[in-house]
Design an enzyme around this catalytic site. Structure first.
Site, PDB file in Angstrom:
ATOM      1  N   ASP A 144       0.820  -1.212   0.000  1.00  0.00           N
ATOM      2  CA  ASP A 144       0.000   0.000   0.000  1.00  0.00           C
ATOM      3  C   ASP A 144       0.856   1.265   0.000  1.00  0.00           C
ATOM      4  O   ASP A 144       0.407   2.321   0.451  1.00  0.00           O
ATOM      5  CB  ASP A 144      -0.923   0.050   1.235  1.00  0.00           C
ATOM      6  CG  ASP A 144      -2.034  -0.972   1.149  1.00  0.00           C
ATOM      7  OD1 ASP A 144      -2.265  -1.497   0.038  1.00  0.00           O
ATOM      8  OD2 ASP A 144      -2.664  -1.251   2.176  1.00  0.00           O
ATOM      9  N   CYS A 201     -23.914 -14.373  -7.514  1.00  0.00           N
ATOM     10  CA  CYS A 201     -24.018 -13.837  -6.149  1.00  0.00           C
ATOM     11  C   CYS A 201     -23.885 -12.317  -6.134  1.00  0.00           C
ATOM     12  O   CYS A 201     -22.991 -11.750  -6.762  1.00  0.00           O
ATOM     13  CB  CYS A 201     -22.936 -14.449  -5.266  1.00  0.00           C
ATOM     14  SG  CYS A 201     -22.970 -13.861  -3.555  1.00  0.00           S
ATOM     15  N   CYS A 224     -18.444   4.736   0.523  1.00  0.00           N
ATOM     16  CA  CYS A 224     -17.931   3.610   1.287  1.00  0.00           C
ATOM     17  C   CYS A 224     -17.615   4.032   2.722  1.00  0.00           C
ATOM     18  O   CYS A 224     -16.950   5.059   2.951  1.00  0.00           O
ATOM     19  CB  CYS A 224     -16.675   3.061   0.606  1.00  0.00           C
ATOM     20  SG  CYS A 224     -15.897   1.701   1.494  1.00  0.00           S
ATOM     21  N   CYS A 254     -19.331  -6.109   3.530  1.00  0.00           N
ATOM     22  CA  CYS A 254     -19.297  -6.840   2.259  1.00  0.00           C
ATOM     23  C   CYS A 254     -18.529  -8.150   2.391  1.00  0.00           C
ATOM     24  O   CYS A 254     -18.779  -9.113   1.659  1.00  0.00           O
ATOM     25  CB  CYS A 254     -18.707  -5.970   1.146  1.00  0.00           C
ATOM     26  SG  CYS A 254     -17.002  -5.451   1.413  1.00  0.00           S
TER      27      CYS A 254
END
Length: 384
Positions: A144, A201, A224, A254
């Site tokens: 990251d 899904c 979000c 999620c």
């Protein structure tokens, strides 16, 4: 990094096998190898940026297509070694924290030590092992810390597939893992891309509290909860505050509903286990921390990155969403004297929310009693 390091005396197939074994020994659950060409992701990235879905994360727009061009990021790169490391703690406490609106919910990845340093250190150790076989190796680890599209790279390296929530999924391991990359300048054989998908899904899409997954594989970062509570430095949009609930740092919804996570393994890393200060913490208790206490309890934690101001902002919103309590209103009112303008805005909103709930509670009982009396009267004989 050199412009590609090729030594004909090296058996790169054997070296690739050794590298994967070394990765396991260092605590990674999987390592895959891929090339640097992910140019097919550029149209998707450009469209996402054009729609402003990155919100205030300007660094994403500034880096532009560089995110899809690792070879330009580090000239000489021939291969990307993509790794994953499980992080789900043994005492995740999903049900407890989400079911009790007076408790604070913190994304499971942040309950232990900040993963950036740990994963990066392991990647550097892996590189040092490779240098024993290739002394002239050029490399650079990323966790990251650079504009790299790590999930498409991981999919091409065979680690899993990108789900409809935009996270990487792996059969048997779900999505509870960190990703890292080691860029190298040696021509290792590449792995086959993962061909999995989510099928029909849509659990993550229908379960997102704020509707941030606007289409399969497309997340509007501005909605979000992870973005709102971690990345956003300004005020949280008022219409989204009630939807945040008691989530004060990140969101796992999620992932919680994803069928692939039903049998996801727990992490064996001691650094990723839940720290004592995050064990069933009440919102009021956390809101009472001063900045010194906040810094002490978040030392070595990813949570520290948001700073004390946004910490208070987030908890104020959660307190506004909690059931009415006189203690909550008192704590919010008391904090006004020392709060910044940003925090004060959210405190005032939370107080108004609590007062509205108090009024509703005060008027609900009389109305219910009146309805009950009318029902009884209707059922009584006329001469009663």
């Amino acid at each position: 990094m050199k412009r590609g390091t090729t030594n004909m005396a090296i058996d790169y197939q054997l070296l690739a096998t050794q590298i994967k074994q070394w990765a396991l020994e260092l605590g990674f659950q999987q390592l895959g190898i891929t090339g640097t060409d992910i140019s097919s992701e550029e149209p998707r990235l450009a469209a996402w940026l054009a729609q402003g879905f990155h919100g205030d994360m300007q660094y994403m727009a500034e880096h532009g297509m560089l995110r899809a061009r690792p070879a330009e990021l580090l000239p000489g790169t021939l291969r990307v070694l993509s790794v994953r490391m499980d992080y789900l703690p043994g005492q995740a406490g999903f049900a407890t924290n989400l079911a009790d609106p007076t408790k604070a919910y913190i994304s499971r990845y942040a309950l232990g030590r900040d993963y950036h340093k740990l994963v990066r250190k392991r990647l550097k150790q892996l590189a040092e092992k490779i240098k024993l076989a290739v002394p002239e190796l050029g490399f650079r680890p990323f966790v990251d810390s650079a504009p790299v599209l790590e999930r498409p790279l991981a999919q091409r390296a065979g680690l899993g597939w990108v789900g409809k929530h935009s996270l990487l999924l792996n059969h048997g391991s779900g999505s509870w893992f960190f990703l890292g990359e080691l860029l190298v300048d040696i021509p290792l054989p590449v792995d086959e891309p993962h061909q999995g998908d989510c099928g029909s899904c849509v659990a993550c899409i229908t379960s997102c509290p704020t509707g941030a997954i606007v289409a399969p594989y497309v997340v509007d970062g501005r909605r979000c909860i992870s973005y709102l509570t971690i990345e956003l430095k300004t005020a949280i949009p008022e219409e989204l505050r009630p939807l945040i609930g008691n989530r004060i740092y990140g969101c796992d919804d999620c992932q919680l509903v994803c069928p692939q996570n039903r049998d996801a393994p727990l992490s064996i890393e001691s650094d990723f286990q839940r720290r004592e200060q995050w064990q069933d913490q009440g919102l009021l208790q956390l809101f009472a921390w001063d900045e010194t206490t906040f810094l002490r309890h978040t030392e070595g934690s990813a949570i520290r990155r948001i700073g004390f101001e946004r910490w208070q902002r987030n908890i104020a919103v959660a307190l506004g969403n909690a059931p009415y309590e006189a203690n909550i209103v008192a704590s919010l009112q008391a904090a006004k004297a020392t709060s910044t303008a940003l925090v004060l805005e959210h405190i005032n909103w939370a107080v108004a929310q609590q007062q509205r709930k108090s009024w509703q509670a005060a008027n609900l009982l009389p109305r219910a009693t009146e309805r009950l009396v009318r029902i009884i009267q209707k059922g009584l004989p006329r001469d009663a």
